[in-house]
Motif scaffolding. Sequence first.
Motif, PDB file in Angstrom:
ATOM      1  N   MET A  82       0.832  -1.210   0.000  1.00 12.09           N
ATOM      2  CA  MET A  82       0.000   0.000   0.000  1.00 12.09           C
ATOM      3  C   MET A  82       0.864   1.255   0.000  1.00 12.09           C
ATOM      4  O   MET A  82       0.566   2.228  -0.702  1.00 12.09           O
ATOM      5  N   GLY A  83       1.936   1.239   0.801  1.00 13.43           N
ATOM      6  CA  GLY A  83       2.840   2.393   0.793  1.00 13.43           C
ATOM      7  C   GLY A  83       3.474   2.599  -0.559  1.00 13.43           C
ATOM      8  O   GLY A  83       3.543   3.737  -1.070  1.00 13.43           O
ATOM      9  N   ALA A  84       3.922   1.510  -1.182  1.00 11.46           N
ATOM     10  CA  ALA A  84       4.533   1.609  -2.511  1.00 11.46           C
ATOM     11  C   ALA A  84       3.530   2.128  -3.543  1.00 11.46           C
ATOM     12  O   ALA A  84       3.873   2.906  -4.434  1.00 11.46           O
ATOM     13  N   SER A  85       2.268   1.710  -3.413  1.00 11.65           N
ATOM     14  CA  SER A  85       1.259   2.145  -4.384  1.00 11.65           C
ATOM     15  C   SER A  85       1.031   3.653  -4.307  1.00 11.65           C
ATOM     16  O   SER A  85       0.831   4.310  -5.339  1.00 11.65           O
ATOM     17  N   PHE A  86       1.072   4.220  -3.101  1.00 15.14           N
ATOM     18  CA  PHE A  86       0.873   5.663  -2.984  1.00 15.14           C
ATOM     19  C   PHE A  86       2.115   6.435  -3.426  1.00 15.14           C
ATOM     20  O   PHE A  86       2.007   7.576  -3.892  1.00 15.14           O
ATOM     21  N   MET A 136     -12.488  -0.916  15.917  1.00 19.29           N
ATOM     22  CA  MET A 136     -12.306   0.507  16.228  1.00 19.29           C
ATOM     23  C   MET A 136     -11.182   1.100  15.380  1.00 19.29           C
ATOM     24  O   MET A 136     -11.280   2.233  14.909  1.00 19.29           O
ATOM     25  N   ALA A 137     -10.113   0.328  15.185  1.00 23.77           N
ATOM     26  CA  ALA A 137      -9.005   0.823  14.366  1.00 23.77           C
ATOM     27  C   ALA A 137      -9.451   1.056  12.930  1.00 23.77           C
ATOM     28  O   ALA A 137      -9.054   2.030  12.286  1.00 23.77           O
ATOM     29  N   GLY A 138     -10.279   0.139  12.407  1.00 18.23           N
ATOM     30  CA  GLY A 138     -10.813   0.343  11.069  1.00 18.23           C
ATOM     31  C   GLY A 138     -11.644   1.609  10.978  1.00 18.23           C
ATOM     32  O   GLY A 138     -11.555   2.360  10.004  1.00 18.23           O
ATOM     33  N   ASN A 139     -12.460   1.859  12.014  1.00 20.08           N
ATOM     34  CA  ASN A 139     -13.271   3.076  12.032  1.00 20.08           C
ATOM     35  C   ASN A 139     -12.409   4.332  12.077  1.00 20.08           C
ATOM     36  O   ASN A 139     -12.724   5.335  11.429  1.00 20.08           O
ATOM     37  N   VAL A 140     -11.334   4.274  12.849  1.00 17.53           N
ATOM     38  CA  VAL A 140     -10.412   5.417  12.889  1.00 17.53           C
ATOM     39  C   VAL A 140      -9.836   5.681  11.500  1.00 17.53           C
ATOM     40  O   VAL A 140      -9.740   6.828  11.054  1.00 17.53           O
ATOM     41  N   GLY A 141      -9.468   4.617  10.797  1.00 16.59           N
ATOM     42  CA  GLY A 141      -8.946   4.778   9.444  1.00 16.59           C
ATOM     43  C   GLY A 141      -9.978   5.345   8.493  1.00 16.59           C
ATOM     44  O   GLY A 141      -9.658   6.178   7.632  1.00 16.59           O
ATOM     45  N   ILE A 142     -11.234   4.904   8.624  1.00 14.18           N
ATOM     46  CA  ILE A 142     -12.307   5.401   7.770  1.00 14.18           C
ATOM     47  C   ILE A 142     -12.467   6.908   7.915  1.00 14.18           C
ATOM     48  O   ILE A 142     -12.710   7.623   6.937  1.00 14.18           O
ATOM     49  N   VAL A 143     -12.335   7.396   9.144  1.00 14.11           N
ATOM     50  CA  VAL A 143     -12.448   8.841   9.382  1.00 14.11           C
ATOM     51  C   VAL A 143     -11.148   9.562   9.027  1.00 14.11           C
ATOM     52  O   VAL A 143     -11.163  10.641   8.424  1.00 14.11           O
ATOM     53  N   ALA A 144     -10.017   8.959   9.397  1.00 10.90           N
ATOM     54  CA  ALA A 144      -8.727   9.623   9.197  1.00 10.90           C
ATOM     55  C   ALA A 144      -8.388   9.788   7.725  1.00 10.90           C
ATOM     56  O   ALA A 144      -7.784  10.792   7.336  1.00 10.90           O
ATOM     57  N   GLY A 145      -8.763   8.820   6.889  1.00 17.31           N
ATOM     58  CA  GLY A 145      -8.413   8.902   5.471  1.00 17.31           C
ATOM     59  C   GLY A 145      -8.841  10.197   4.822  1.00 17.31           C
ATOM     60  O   GLY A 145      -8.011  10.977   4.327  1.00 17.31           O
ATOM     61  N   PRO A 146     -10.144  10.498   4.804  1.00 15.85           N
ATOM     62  CA  PRO A 146     -10.573  11.756   4.187  1.00 15.85           C
ATOM     63  C   PRO A 146     -10.139  12.986   4.967  1.00 15.85           C
ATOM     64  O   PRO A 146      -9.810  14.024   4.365  1.00 15.85           O
ATOM     65  N   PHE A 147     -10.129  12.908   6.306  1.00 10.59           N
ATOM     66  CA  PHE A 147      -9.804  14.092   7.101  1.00 10.59           C
ATOM     67  C   PHE A 147      -8.343  14.499   6.924  1.00 10.59           C
ATOM     68  O   PHE A 147      -8.034  15.667   6.655  1.00 10.59           O
ATOM     69  N   VAL A 148      -7.430  13.535   7.058  1.00  7.01           N
ATOM     70  CA  VAL A 148      -6.000  13.843   6.922  1.00  7.01           C
ATOM     71  C   VAL A 148      -5.683  14.269   5.494  1.00  7.01           C
ATOM     72  O   VAL A 148      -4.899  15.208   5.271  1.00  7.01           O
ATOM     73  N   THR A 149      -6.288  13.608   4.516  1.00  6.34           N
ATOM     74  CA  THR A 149      -6.056  13.990   3.122  1.00  6.34           C
ATOM     75  C   THR A 149      -6.523  15.415   2.860  1.00  6.34           C
ATOM     76  O   THR A 149      -5.832  16.198   2.195  1.00  6.34           O
ATOM     77  N   ALA A 150      -7.693  15.767   3.394  1.00  8.28           N
ATOM     78  CA  ALA A 150      -8.195  17.133   3.220  1.00  8.28           C
ATOM     79  C   ALA A 150      -7.261  18.153   3.857  1.00  8.28           C
ATOM     80  O   ALA A 150      -6.996  19.215   3.287  1.00  8.28           O
ATOM     81  N   ALA A 155      -2.371  22.365   2.421  1.00 13.78           N
ATOM     82  CA  ALA A 155      -0.994  22.840   2.531  1.00 13.78           C
ATOM     83  C   ALA A 155      -0.136  22.536   1.320  1.00 13.78           C
ATOM     84  O   ALA A 155       0.769  23.312   0.980  1.00 13.78           O
ATOM     85  N   VAL A 156      -0.389  21.407   0.643  1.00 16.23           N
ATOM     86  CA  VAL A 156       0.523  20.976  -0.415  1.00 16.23           C
ATOM     87  C   VAL A 156      -0.260  20.485  -1.623  1.00 16.23           C
ATOM     88  O   VAL A 156      -1.460  20.201  -1.544  1.00 16.23           O
ATOM     89  N   GLU A 157       0.446  20.355  -2.748  1.00 18.42           N
ATOM     90  CA  GLU A 157      -0.124  19.817  -3.972  1.00 18.42           C
ATOM     91  C   GLU A 157      -0.421  18.332  -3.778  1.00 18.42           C
ATOM     92  O   GLU A 157       0.205  17.660  -2.961  1.00 18.42           O
ATOM     93  N   TRP A 158      -1.383  17.788  -4.542  1.00 18.05           N
ATOM     94  CA  TRP A 158      -1.888  16.450  -4.246  1.00 18.05           C
ATOM     95  C   TRP A 158      -0.825  15.360  -4.364  1.00 18.05           C
ATOM     96  O   TRP A 158      -0.851  14.369  -3.618  1.00 18.05           O
ATOM     97  N   ARG A 159       0.132  15.515  -5.279  1.00 21.54           N
ATOM     98  CA  ARG A 159       1.177  14.493  -5.405  1.00 21.54           C
ATOM     99  C   ARG A 159       2.077  14.463  -4.169  1.00 21.54           C
ATOM    100  O   ARG A 159       2.518  13.387  -3.745  1.00 21.54           O
ATOM    101  N   VAL A 160       2.342  15.616  -3.606  1.00 25.22           N
ATOM    102  CA  VAL A 160       3.107  15.659  -2.361  1.00 25.22           C
ATOM    103  C   VAL A 160       2.288  15.039  -1.230  1.00 25.22           C
ATOM    104  O   VAL A 160       2.821  14.293  -0.391  1.00 25.22           O
ATOM    105  N   ALA A 161       0.985  15.320  -1.228  1.00 23.07           N
ATOM    106  CA  ALA A 161       0.113  14.778  -0.184  1.00 23.07           C
ATOM    107  C   ALA A 161       0.109  13.250  -0.197  1.00 23.07           C
ATOM    108  O   ALA A 161       0.228  12.609   0.861  1.00 23.07           O
ATOM    109  N   VAL A 162      -0.002  12.636  -1.366  1.00 21.82           N
ATOM    110  CA  VAL A 162      -0.046  11.168  -1.402  1.00 21.82           C
ATOM    111  C   VAL A 162       1.323  10.572  -1.068  1.00 21.82           C
ATOM    112  O   VAL A 162       1.398   9.471  -0.509  1.00 21.82           O
ATOM    113  N   ALA A 163       2.405  11.279  -1.404  1.00 23.70           N
ATOM    114  CA  ALA A 163       3.732  10.797  -1.004  1.00 23.70           C
ATOM    115  C   ALA A 163       3.856  10.792   0.519  1.00 23.70           C
ATOM    116  O   ALA A 163       4.406   9.852   1.110  1.00 23.70           O
TER     117      ALA A 163
END
Length: 420
Positions: A82-86, A136-150, A155-163
Amino acid sequence: MNRNDRAITGFAMAGHGLVHTYELAVPILLTVWLVEFPVTSATLGTVVAVGYGLFGVGALPAGILVDRFGSRVLIVACTLGMGASFLLLALLPGVAGIALALAVWGVAASVYHPAGLTLISKGVEERGAAFAYHGMAGNVGIVAGPFVTALLLLAVEWRVAVAILAVPALAAGLVGSRVRFDEAAAVTAADGGDGGDAPTTDVGSLREFLTASRGVFTLGFLTVFALVMFNGLYYRGMLTFLPGLLSDFLAPLVGGAGSNGLGPVSEGPVAGEFDLSRYLYAGLLAVGIGGQYVGGRLTDAVDPERGVAVMLATLTAIAVLFVPASGALPALLAVSVALGFALFAMQPLTQATIAKYSPPEHRGLSFGYTYLAIFGIGALGASVTGAALTYGSPSTLFLLLAGFSGLGLALAVSLVVRDR
Protein backbone atom coordinates in the motif's frame (compact mmCIF):
# COMPACT_ATOMS: atom_id res chain seq x y z
CA MET A 1 -4.64 -9.68 27.45
CA ASN A 2 -1.29 -11.43 27.62
CA ARG A 3 1.81 -10.24 25.81
CA ASN A 4 1.15 -12.27 22.68
CA ASP A 5 -2.47 -11.05 22.51
CA ARG A 6 -1.36 -7.43 22.78
CA ALA A 7 1.31 -7.83 20.11
CA ILE A 8 -1.09 -9.41 17.62
CA THR A 9 -3.89 -6.95 18.36
CA GLY A 10 -1.67 -3.92 17.92
CA PHE A 11 -0.17 -5.35 14.73
CA ALA A 12 -3.61 -6.07 13.26
CA MET A 13 -5.04 -2.71 14.36
CA ALA A 14 -2.28 -0.89 12.49
CA GLY A 15 -2.94 -2.84 9.30
CA HIS A 16 -6.71 -2.47 9.48
CA GLY A 17 -6.58 1.25 10.14
CA LEU A 18 -4.19 1.83 7.23
CA VAL A 19 -6.28 -0.18 4.75
CA HIS A 20 -9.33 2.00 5.39
CA THR A 21 -7.28 5.20 5.56
CA TYR A 22 -6.15 4.72 1.96
CA GLU A 23 -9.54 3.38 0.83
CA LEU A 24 -11.32 6.56 1.94
CA ALA A 25 -8.53 8.96 0.93
CA VAL A 26 -9.28 8.22 -2.73
CA PRO A 27 -12.71 9.95 -2.91
CA ILE A 28 -11.13 13.17 -1.58
CA LEU A 29 -8.33 12.94 -4.15
CA LEU A 30 -10.97 12.35 -6.82
CA THR A 31 -12.30 15.88 -6.33
CA VAL A 32 -8.85 17.19 -7.29
CA TRP A 33 -8.35 14.80 -10.21
CA LEU A 34 -11.66 15.85 -11.73
CA VAL A 35 -10.28 19.40 -11.90
CA GLU A 36 -6.73 18.59 -12.96
CA PHE A 37 -7.35 16.05 -15.71
CA PRO A 38 -9.56 16.61 -18.79
CA VAL A 39 -11.62 13.46 -18.31
CA THR A 40 -15.20 12.71 -17.34
CA SER A 41 -16.57 11.40 -14.06
CA ALA A 42 -17.35 8.16 -15.92
CA THR A 43 -13.68 7.70 -16.85
CA LEU A 44 -12.31 8.43 -13.40
CA GLY A 45 -15.06 6.33 -11.83
CA THR A 46 -13.91 3.38 -13.92
CA VAL A 47 -10.26 4.03 -12.99
CA VAL A 48 -11.15 4.03 -9.30
CA ALA A 49 -13.33 0.94 -9.74
CA VAL A 50 -10.29 -1.02 -10.95
CA GLY A 51 -8.48 -0.53 -7.65
CA TYR A 52 -11.56 -1.06 -5.52
CA GLY A 53 -12.49 -4.12 -7.57
CA LEU A 54 -9.12 -5.76 -7.03
CA PHE A 55 -9.49 -4.97 -3.32
CA GLY A 56 -12.55 -7.22 -3.27
CA VAL A 57 -11.64 -9.84 -5.87
CA GLY A 58 -8.34 -10.59 -4.16
CA ALA A 59 -9.99 -11.53 -0.87
CA LEU A 60 -10.86 -15.04 -2.00
CA PRO A 61 -7.36 -16.16 -3.16
CA ALA A 62 -5.87 -14.27 -0.23
CA GLY A 63 -7.55 -16.70 2.16
CA ILE A 64 -5.72 -19.56 0.46
CA LEU A 65 -2.40 -17.68 0.66
CA VAL A 66 -2.92 -17.07 4.38
CA ASP A 67 -3.20 -20.81 5.02
CA ARG A 68 -0.03 -21.45 3.05
CA PHE A 69 2.25 -18.60 4.17
CA GLY A 70 0.75 -17.36 7.44
CA SER A 71 -0.78 -14.03 8.34
CA ARG A 72 2.17 -11.95 9.50
CA VAL A 73 4.18 -12.11 6.29
CA LEU A 74 1.11 -11.28 4.21
CA ILE A 75 0.09 -8.31 6.38
CA VAL A 76 3.64 -6.95 6.17
CA ALA A 77 3.51 -7.36 2.38
CA CYS A 78 0.09 -5.66 2.41
CA THR A 79 1.29 -2.56 4.26
CA LEU A 80 4.49 -2.25 2.23
CA GLY A 81 2.50 -2.72 -0.97
CA MET A 82 0.00 0.00 0.00
CA GLY A 83 2.84 2.39 0.79
CA ALA A 84 4.53 1.61 -2.51
CA SER A 85 1.26 2.15 -4.38
CA PHE A 86 0.87 5.66 -2.98
CA LEU A 87 4.46 6.45 -3.91
CA LEU A 88 3.60 5.32 -7.44
CA LEU A 89 0.53 7.55 -7.30
CA ALA A 90 2.79 10.48 -6.52
CA LEU A 91 5.25 9.70 -9.31
CA LEU A 92 3.37 8.21 -12.27
CA PRO A 93 1.97 10.69 -14.81
CA GLY A 94 -1.60 11.07 -15.99
CA VAL A 95 -4.78 9.10 -15.49
CA ALA A 96 -3.06 5.91 -16.64
CA GLY A 97 -0.59 6.34 -13.78
CA ILE A 98 -3.46 6.76 -11.32
CA ALA A 99 -5.07 3.58 -12.67
CA LEU A 100 -1.87 1.56 -12.28
CA ALA A 101 -1.14 2.88 -8.78
CA LEU A 102 -4.68 2.18 -7.57
CA ALA A 103 -4.52 -1.31 -9.08
CA VAL A 104 -1.36 -1.98 -7.05
CA TRP A 105 -3.15 -0.65 -3.96
CA GLY A 106 -6.15 -2.92 -4.59
CA VAL A 107 -4.01 -6.05 -4.92
CA ALA A 108 -2.00 -5.20 -1.79
CA ALA A 109 -5.01 -4.22 0.33
CA SER A 110 -7.05 -7.28 -0.68
CA VAL A 111 -4.81 -9.46 1.44
CA TYR A 112 -5.58 -7.70 4.71
CA HIS A 113 -9.04 -8.87 5.81
CA PRO A 114 -8.46 -12.62 5.37
CA ALA A 115 -5.01 -12.34 6.95
CA GLY A 116 -5.95 -10.00 9.80
CA LEU A 117 -9.11 -11.82 10.86
CA THR A 118 -7.35 -15.19 10.66
CA LEU A 119 -4.47 -13.91 12.77
CA ILE A 120 -6.77 -12.67 15.54
CA SER A 121 -8.98 -15.76 15.52
CA LYS A 122 -6.03 -18.17 15.72
CA GLY A 123 -3.51 -16.20 17.75
CA VAL A 124 -5.45 -14.21 20.36
CA GLU A 125 -6.98 -15.86 23.41
CA GLU A 126 -9.20 -12.85 24.27
CA ARG A 127 -10.70 -12.76 20.81
CA GLY A 128 -13.75 -10.63 21.67
CA ALA A 129 -11.65 -7.75 22.95
CA ALA A 130 -9.23 -8.07 20.05
CA PHE A 131 -12.01 -7.95 17.46
CA ALA A 132 -13.49 -4.92 19.20
CA TYR A 133 -10.19 -3.02 19.12
CA HIS A 134 -9.62 -4.20 15.55
CA GLY A 135 -12.98 -2.79 14.46
CA MET A 136 -12.31 0.51 16.23
CA ALA A 137 -9.01 0.82 14.37
CA GLY A 138 -10.81 0.34 11.07
CA ASN A 139 -13.27 3.08 12.03
CA VAL A 140 -10.41 5.42 12.89
CA GLY A 141 -8.95 4.78 9.44
CA ILE A 142 -12.31 5.40 7.77
CA VAL A 143 -12.45 8.84 9.38
CA ALA A 144 -8.73 9.62 9.20
CA GLY A 145 -8.41 8.90 5.47
CA PRO A 146 -10.57 11.76 4.19
CA PHE A 147 -9.80 14.09 7.10
CA VAL A 148 -6.00 13.84 6.92
CA THR A 149 -6.06 13.99 3.12
CA ALA A 150 -8.20 17.13 3.22
CA LEU A 151 -5.80 18.75 5.70
CA LEU A 152 -2.77 17.89 3.56
CA LEU A 153 -4.44 19.35 0.48
CA LEU A 154 -4.77 22.66 2.31
CA ALA A 155 -0.99 22.84 2.53
CA VAL A 156 0.52 20.98 -0.42
CA GLU A 157 -0.12 19.82 -3.97
CA TRP A 158 -1.89 16.45 -4.25
CA ARG A 159 1.18 14.49 -5.40
CA VAL A 160 3.11 15.66 -2.36
CA ALA A 161 0.11 14.78 -0.18
CA VAL A 162 -0.05 11.17 -1.40
CA ALA A 163 3.73 10.80 -1.00
CA ILE A 164 3.33 11.87 2.63
CA LEU A 165 0.44 9.44 3.04
CA ALA A 166 2.71 6.60 1.88
CA VAL A 167 5.05 7.03 4.85
CA PRO A 168 2.89 5.45 7.61
CA ALA A 169 2.32 2.25 5.62
CA LEU A 170 5.99 1.88 4.75
CA ALA A 171 6.95 2.50 8.39
CA ALA A 172 4.33 0.03 9.64
CA GLY A 173 5.60 -2.61 7.23
CA LEU A 174 9.17 -2.22 8.40
CA VAL A 175 8.20 -2.27 12.08
CA GLY A 176 5.81 -5.17 11.54
CA SER A 177 8.53 -7.27 9.94
CA ARG A 178 10.43 -7.12 13.24
CA VAL A 179 7.50 -7.86 15.57
CA ARG A 180 7.46 -11.37 16.97
CA PHE A 181 4.39 -13.29 18.18
CA ASP A 182 2.85 -16.76 18.01
CA GLU A 183 0.26 -16.76 15.21
CA ALA A 184 -1.43 -19.95 16.47
CA ALA A 185 -1.27 -19.41 20.23
CA ALA A 186 -5.04 -19.68 20.70
CA VAL A 187 -5.43 -22.80 18.57
CA THR A 188 -5.58 -26.05 20.52
CA ALA A 189 -5.47 -29.64 19.43
CA ALA A 190 -8.99 -30.09 20.81
CA ASP A 191 -10.60 -27.72 18.32
CA GLY A 192 -8.68 -29.12 15.37
CA GLY A 193 -7.00 -25.80 14.62
CA ASP A 194 -10.25 -24.04 13.84
CA GLY A 195 -9.72 -20.33 14.11
CA GLY A 196 -13.36 -19.32 14.38
CA ASP A 197 -15.09 -17.20 11.78
CA ALA A 198 -12.01 -15.86 10.06
CA PRO A 199 -12.28 -15.89 6.28
CA THR A 200 -9.88 -18.72 5.50
CA THR A 201 -10.38 -21.71 3.26
CA ASP A 202 -9.96 -25.25 4.52
CA VAL A 203 -9.68 -26.90 1.10
CA GLY A 204 -6.48 -28.26 -0.38
CA SER A 205 -7.27 -28.72 -4.06
CA LEU A 206 -9.37 -27.24 -6.84
CA ARG A 207 -11.76 -30.16 -6.65
CA GLU A 208 -12.25 -29.70 -2.90
CA PHE A 209 -12.67 -25.97 -3.44
CA LEU A 210 -15.45 -26.52 -5.98
CA THR A 211 -17.12 -29.10 -3.75
CA ALA A 212 -17.02 -26.76 -0.76
CA SER A 213 -18.35 -23.90 -2.89
CA ARG A 214 -21.34 -25.99 -3.95
CA GLY A 215 -22.00 -26.68 -0.27
CA VAL A 216 -21.87 -22.97 0.53
CA PHE A 217 -24.25 -21.78 -2.19
CA THR A 218 -27.58 -22.89 -0.77
CA LEU A 219 -30.65 -20.86 -1.76
CA GLY A 220 -30.42 -18.88 1.46
CA PHE A 221 -26.74 -18.04 0.99
CA LEU A 222 -27.25 -17.18 -2.67
CA THR A 223 -29.91 -14.69 -1.58
CA VAL A 224 -27.51 -13.19 0.97
CA PHE A 225 -24.74 -13.05 -1.65
CA ALA A 226 -26.98 -11.04 -4.00
CA LEU A 227 -28.16 -8.84 -1.12
CA VAL A 228 -24.66 -7.86 -0.02
CA MET A 229 -23.66 -7.32 -3.66
CA PHE A 230 -26.37 -4.66 -4.04
CA ASN A 231 -25.33 -3.16 -0.72
CA GLY A 232 -21.73 -3.07 -1.99
CA LEU A 233 -22.81 -1.27 -5.17
CA TYR A 234 -24.64 1.30 -3.02
CA TYR A 235 -21.70 1.70 -0.62
CA ARG A 236 -19.06 2.22 -3.29
CA GLY A 237 -21.29 4.25 -5.58
CA MET A 238 -22.33 6.57 -2.78
CA LEU A 239 -18.94 7.15 -1.16
CA THR A 240 -16.80 7.54 -4.30
CA PHE A 241 -18.35 10.75 -5.65
CA LEU A 242 -19.96 12.06 -2.46
CA PRO A 243 -17.25 14.67 -1.67
CA GLY A 244 -17.78 16.29 -5.08
CA LEU A 245 -21.55 16.08 -4.74
CA LEU A 246 -21.44 17.69 -1.30
CA SER A 247 -19.19 20.45 -2.64
CA ASP A 248 -21.71 21.34 -5.33
CA PHE A 249 -24.66 21.09 -2.94
CA LEU A 250 -22.94 23.29 -0.35
CA ALA A 251 -21.72 25.96 -2.80
CA PRO A 252 -25.01 27.89 -3.12
CA LEU A 253 -25.80 27.40 0.57
CA VAL A 254 -22.57 28.67 2.14
CA GLY A 255 -20.88 30.44 -0.78
CA GLY A 256 -17.96 29.39 -2.95
CA ALA A 257 -17.58 27.22 -6.00
CA GLY A 258 -18.37 23.55 -6.25
CA SER A 259 -16.29 20.76 -7.67
CA ASN A 260 -16.62 19.73 -11.29
CA GLY A 261 -17.95 16.31 -10.37
CA LEU A 262 -21.50 17.22 -11.41
CA GLY A 263 -21.04 19.14 -14.60
CA PRO A 264 -20.18 22.66 -15.67
CA VAL A 265 -18.70 24.72 -12.87
CA SER A 266 -15.87 27.18 -13.00
CA GLU A 267 -13.48 26.00 -10.32
CA GLY A 268 -13.05 23.03 -8.05
CA PRO A 269 -11.35 22.50 -4.71
CA VAL A 270 -7.59 22.53 -5.11
CA ALA A 271 -4.58 22.55 -2.85
CA GLY A 272 -4.62 25.49 -0.48
CA GLU A 273 -8.41 25.97 -0.60
CA PHE A 274 -10.65 25.21 2.36
CA ASP A 275 -13.48 23.02 1.10
CA LEU A 276 -16.21 22.39 3.66
CA SER A 277 -17.50 19.36 1.77
CA ARG A 278 -14.36 17.37 2.60
CA TYR A 279 -14.91 17.86 6.32
CA LEU A 280 -18.62 17.12 6.08
CA TYR A 281 -17.67 13.90 4.31
CA ALA A 282 -15.24 12.99 7.10
CA GLY A 283 -17.90 13.92 9.65
CA LEU A 284 -20.56 11.63 8.23
CA LEU A 285 -18.02 8.79 8.23
CA ALA A 286 -17.31 9.55 11.90
CA VAL A 287 -21.04 9.19 12.63
CA GLY A 288 -20.66 5.70 11.19
CA ILE A 289 -18.77 4.67 14.32
CA GLY A 290 -22.01 5.06 16.27
CA GLY A 291 -23.87 3.26 13.52
CA GLN A 292 -21.56 0.27 13.77
CA TYR A 293 -22.08 0.13 17.54
CA VAL A 294 -25.88 0.24 17.22
CA GLY A 295 -25.83 -2.30 14.40
CA GLY A 296 -23.74 -4.62 16.54
CA ARG A 297 -26.18 -4.35 19.43
CA LEU A 298 -29.10 -4.99 17.10
CA THR A 299 -27.60 -8.31 16.03
CA ASP A 300 -28.19 -9.52 19.60
CA ALA A 301 -31.71 -8.06 19.81
CA VAL A 302 -33.37 -8.95 16.48
CA ASP A 303 -33.05 -11.45 13.67
CA PRO A 304 -30.19 -10.07 11.54
CA GLU A 305 -32.14 -10.20 8.28
CA ARG A 306 -34.87 -8.03 9.85
CA GLY A 307 -32.25 -5.48 10.89
CA VAL A 308 -30.77 -5.57 7.39
CA ALA A 309 -34.22 -4.94 5.90
CA VAL A 310 -34.76 -1.92 8.16
CA MET A 311 -31.39 -0.42 7.27
CA LEU A 312 -31.84 -1.01 3.53
CA ALA A 313 -35.24 0.67 3.70
CA THR A 314 -33.56 3.59 5.46
CA LEU A 315 -30.79 3.79 2.86
CA THR A 316 -33.34 3.72 0.05
CA ALA A 317 -35.25 6.61 1.63
CA ILE A 318 -32.00 8.55 2.08
CA ALA A 319 -31.08 8.13 -1.60
CA VAL A 320 -34.52 9.34 -2.69
CA LEU A 321 -34.44 12.34 -0.34
CA PHE A 322 -30.80 13.42 -0.75
CA VAL A 323 -31.21 15.78 -3.72
CA PRO A 324 -34.41 17.44 -2.39
CA ALA A 325 -32.68 17.87 0.99
CA SER A 326 -29.69 19.57 -0.65
CA GLY A 327 -31.68 22.79 -1.05
CA ALA A 328 -31.41 23.68 2.66
CA LEU A 329 -28.33 23.40 4.87
CA PRO A 330 -30.07 21.85 7.94
CA ALA A 331 -31.77 19.23 5.74
CA LEU A 332 -28.50 18.42 3.94
CA LEU A 333 -26.68 17.99 7.24
CA ALA A 334 -29.48 15.78 8.59
CA VAL A 335 -29.58 13.48 5.57
CA SER A 336 -25.76 13.25 5.60
CA VAL A 337 -25.74 12.22 9.25
CA ALA A 338 -28.47 9.66 8.60
CA LEU A 339 -26.46 8.27 5.69
CA GLY A 340 -23.30 7.83 7.74
CA PHE A 341 -25.22 6.13 10.54
CA ALA A 342 -27.27 3.72 8.41
CA LEU A 343 -24.49 2.85 5.94
CA PHE A 344 -22.19 1.57 8.68
CA ALA A 345 -24.92 0.11 10.89
CA MET A 346 -25.41 -2.31 8.00
CA GLN A 347 -21.99 -3.90 8.45
CA PRO A 348 -22.44 -5.94 11.65
CA LEU A 349 -25.98 -6.85 10.58
CA THR A 350 -24.80 -8.22 7.22
CA GLN A 351 -21.94 -10.10 8.89
CA ALA A 352 -24.42 -11.78 11.25
CA THR A 353 -26.71 -12.59 8.33
CA ILE A 354 -23.83 -14.15 6.38
CA ALA A 355 -22.95 -16.29 9.41
CA LYS A 356 -26.58 -17.39 9.81
CA TYR A 357 -26.93 -18.57 6.22
CA SER A 358 -23.51 -20.22 5.78
CA PRO A 359 -22.36 -23.68 6.88
CA PRO A 360 -20.03 -23.58 9.92
CA GLU A 361 -17.53 -25.94 8.28
CA HIS A 362 -17.06 -23.48 5.40
CA ARG A 363 -17.59 -20.20 7.23
CA GLY A 364 -14.29 -18.76 6.05
CA LEU A 365 -15.02 -19.57 2.42
CA SER A 366 -18.45 -18.00 2.84
CA PHE A 367 -16.96 -14.74 4.06
CA GLY A 368 -14.46 -14.85 1.21
CA TYR A 369 -17.27 -15.03 -1.32
CA THR A 370 -19.21 -12.21 0.33
CA TYR A 371 -16.13 -9.96 0.46
CA LEU A 372 -15.88 -10.65 -3.26
CA ALA A 373 -19.50 -9.52 -3.69
CA ILE A 374 -19.28 -6.44 -1.47
CA PHE A 375 -15.90 -5.04 -2.50
CA GLY A 376 -15.26 -6.80 -5.82
CA ILE A 377 -18.55 -6.65 -7.69
CA GLY A 378 -19.53 -3.68 -5.53
CA ALA A 379 -16.61 -1.72 -6.97
CA LEU A 380 -18.61 -1.40 -10.18
CA GLY A 381 -20.70 1.11 -8.24
CA ALA A 382 -17.93 3.68 -8.75
CA SER A 383 -17.97 3.20 -12.51
CA VAL A 384 -21.76 3.11 -12.82
CA THR A 385 -22.31 6.22 -10.71
CA GLY A 386 -19.55 8.02 -12.60
CA ALA A 387 -21.44 7.30 -15.81
CA ALA A 388 -24.67 8.49 -14.16
CA LEU A 389 -23.02 11.83 -13.38
CA THR A 390 -21.45 12.16 -16.82
CA TYR A 391 -24.52 11.32 -18.88
CA GLY A 392 -27.25 12.16 -16.38
CA SER A 393 -27.46 14.27 -13.23
CA PRO A 394 -27.17 13.99 -9.44
CA SER A 395 -30.83 12.97 -9.39
CA THR A 396 -30.00 10.13 -11.79
CA LEU A 397 -27.19 8.98 -9.53
CA PHE A 398 -29.28 8.93 -6.35
CA LEU A 399 -32.22 7.20 -8.02
CA LEU A 400 -29.78 4.56 -9.28
CA LEU A 401 -28.48 4.09 -5.75
CA ALA A 402 -32.05 3.82 -4.48
CA GLY A 403 -32.56 1.07 -7.03
CA PHE A 404 -29.57 -0.85 -5.69
CA SER A 405 -30.73 -0.65 -2.07
CA GLY A 406 -34.34 -1.31 -3.11
CA LEU A 407 -33.33 -4.58 -4.78
CA GLY A 408 -31.35 -5.50 -1.68
CA LEU A 409 -34.39 -4.67 0.45
CA ALA A 410 -36.57 -7.02 -1.63
CA LEU A 411 -34.06 -9.83 -1.06
CA ALA A 412 -33.91 -9.10 2.68
CA VAL A 413 -37.70 -9.21 2.91
CA SER A 414 -37.65 -12.58 1.13
CA LEU A 415 -35.31 -13.89 3.83
CA VAL A 416 -37.60 -12.56 6.58
CA VAL A 417 -40.63 -14.24 4.98
CA ARG A 418 -38.68 -17.46 4.42
CA ASP A 419 -37.57 -17.52 8.06
CA ARG A 420 -41.11 -17.38 9.47
